[in-house]
Design a protein around this motif. Sequence first.
Motif, PDB file in Angstrom:
ATOM      1  N   UNK A 160      66.842 165.236  51.380  1.00  0.00           N
ATOM      2  CA  UNK A 160      67.983 164.428  51.737  1.00  0.00           C
ATOM      3  C   UNK A 160      68.162 163.635  52.892  1.00  0.00           C
ATOM      4  N   UNK A 161      67.508 164.308  54.081  1.00  0.00           N
ATOM      5  CA  UNK A 161      67.477 163.764  55.219  1.00  0.00           C
ATOM      6  C   UNK A 161      66.286 162.572  55.361  1.00  0.00           C
ATOM      7  N   UNK A 210      56.393 176.435  54.050  1.00  0.00           N
ATOM      8  CA  UNK A 210      55.984 175.014  53.700  1.00  0.00           C
ATOM      9  C   UNK A 210      56.092 174.027  54.793  1.00  0.00           C
ATOM     10  N   UNK A 211      55.279 172.920  54.630  1.00  0.00           N
ATOM     11  CA  UNK A 211      55.303 171.862  55.585  1.00  0.00           C
ATOM     12  C   UNK A 211      56.154 170.777  55.027  1.00  0.00           C
ATOM     13  N   UNK A 212      57.295 170.667  55.788  1.00  0.00           N
ATOM     14  CA  UNK A 212      58.542 169.905  55.292  1.00  0.00           C
ATOM     15  C   UNK A 212      59.238 169.109  56.599  1.00  0.00           C
ATOM     16  N   UNK A 213      60.000 167.991  56.218  1.00  0.00           N
ATOM     17  CA  UNK A 213      60.350 167.196  57.684  1.00  0.00           C
ATOM     18  C   UNK A 213      61.616 168.131  58.250  1.00  0.00           C
TER      19      UNK A 213
END
Length: 522
Positions: A160-161, A210-213
């Motif tokens: 969403x971001x 997890x690799x996320x923003x």
Amino acid sequence: MNVSLPVCASGAATSHLPATRLLWMTVAALAAIATQAQAQTQPPADSNPLAALDHGLRPTVIAPGEAVPRWSLTERMRFHKVPGVAVAVLKNGEVVRAVGYGEREAGTQDKVDGDTLFSVGSISKVVTAATTLRLVAAGKLDLDRNVDDYLKRWKLPASEQVPQPRVSLRMLMSHSSGLGVHGFADYQPNEPLPTLVQVLDGQKPAKNEAVRFKTAPGLLNDYSGGGVTVEQAVIEDTTGQPLQQLAEAQVFRPLGMRRSTFESPLSAAHGNIAKAHDGNGAPTALPRGWESFAEAGASGLWTSAHDLGQVVGGLIKSYQGRGDFLPQPLATAMMTEVSPSVFGLGPRLGGTGPGRHFFHLGANESYRALLEGYPETGDGYVILTNGSNGTALAAEIRNALSDAISLGAHPVVRTVAFRAPPSPDYAGRYRLDSAVPMDLRRALADSFDHETIQVNIVGNTVEIALPGQEKPLPLLPLGPAQFVQSGLYSYMFDFRRDASGKVRGVSVSMPEANSVAYYAHE
């Protein structure tokens, strides 16, 4: 590895600062550290580049009236309970000495030498970056293209971001991509290793999230081993080759690195391996004697002092235009900060003029390492240790070698005694002013990232209490309103009193990273 202290976030009581005041704060912080550097008396240069290790180790901060201790490496290895150390020293971009001290395994006669293999943790990121830049030089990658164009096994996760993520290699390599996962846990000898995709998605047996923003790309400096793991996926997917094979062709062979590998688990067949030790100096990761690292590009390199010195030298000579490892423009880009980060394309950057340097720390569970190179002069050094207390030891070794180079990059910080008790109105709660631009906060947005800080006055001591920290940290005085808290990095605290006599806030600066933040008194 990242040093962390807390800072505060903007709220209703926060006053915004005019640009002129921000400029003054930055200049004042830098001037203070520069004054101390000029005041320092450097020991004379020694013809033996390793002589400083016999009599030159020291802390960064010195108490009032105290002489600078000149410890030997041997006594500090005993103090920190680190069994083995390897050091390489460079002059004019060439490795002139690579030697070992102590044992590969405590209680044995297995001596460390310049070719002993050590895990070097996040220093792996510099070698991964060099591999990437060689592929850029060959026209196979573009630093500013969206990496999703290259990725095949995994794609940047929309949120969403960040609904339409666009991330470049330049962002990944400079820790400005907005992706999370600061670092990774080691894997013990009996534990299975996850695949690269399992690491990126945080799926078992991976130990990480997890690799996320965390933020939109390009907004701030946020150290991300996850981002470098994406970089590894990019270069592997583009070439169809694993990182070990790519690094062998692009870095190890061109630089004459005969001992280095990204192999995991590391095979005992390599021989001459420094084994892992805990904080008491006892062997750990048994029965094999060393951990494994699933995230090769971020933390999985095994190398020797001699080999890693070859990397430092190759980068220096490329920057100076007298080596062909990297084209000079790419070497220059590698050693230029990517705003608002304090990193270039792989290494972290610090200092000015002849003392300008690139460096990186490495910290896996049982190994600590440091490399540093001076691109203008050709000086440099590599420090490898096989104990979990090695960071403090590496800082003391760094100080000794830096003093011997005499470029003033890591000066002694001399504190003063209070002439009067600290002002009681320094005490209270402070909140970060988020209006300070990220181009000024820079490294502090990562290493000093706290919503609020609490300052306490206890007798004649000023203490700072940081969120999530067990005990308050004492701040050492540099003047009646200026204090320092120091380890590998120095954090300076300047209490700001306005024309009406009120303490309005405290500026927090990291002079060697040219970074400043401001906290308003609530």
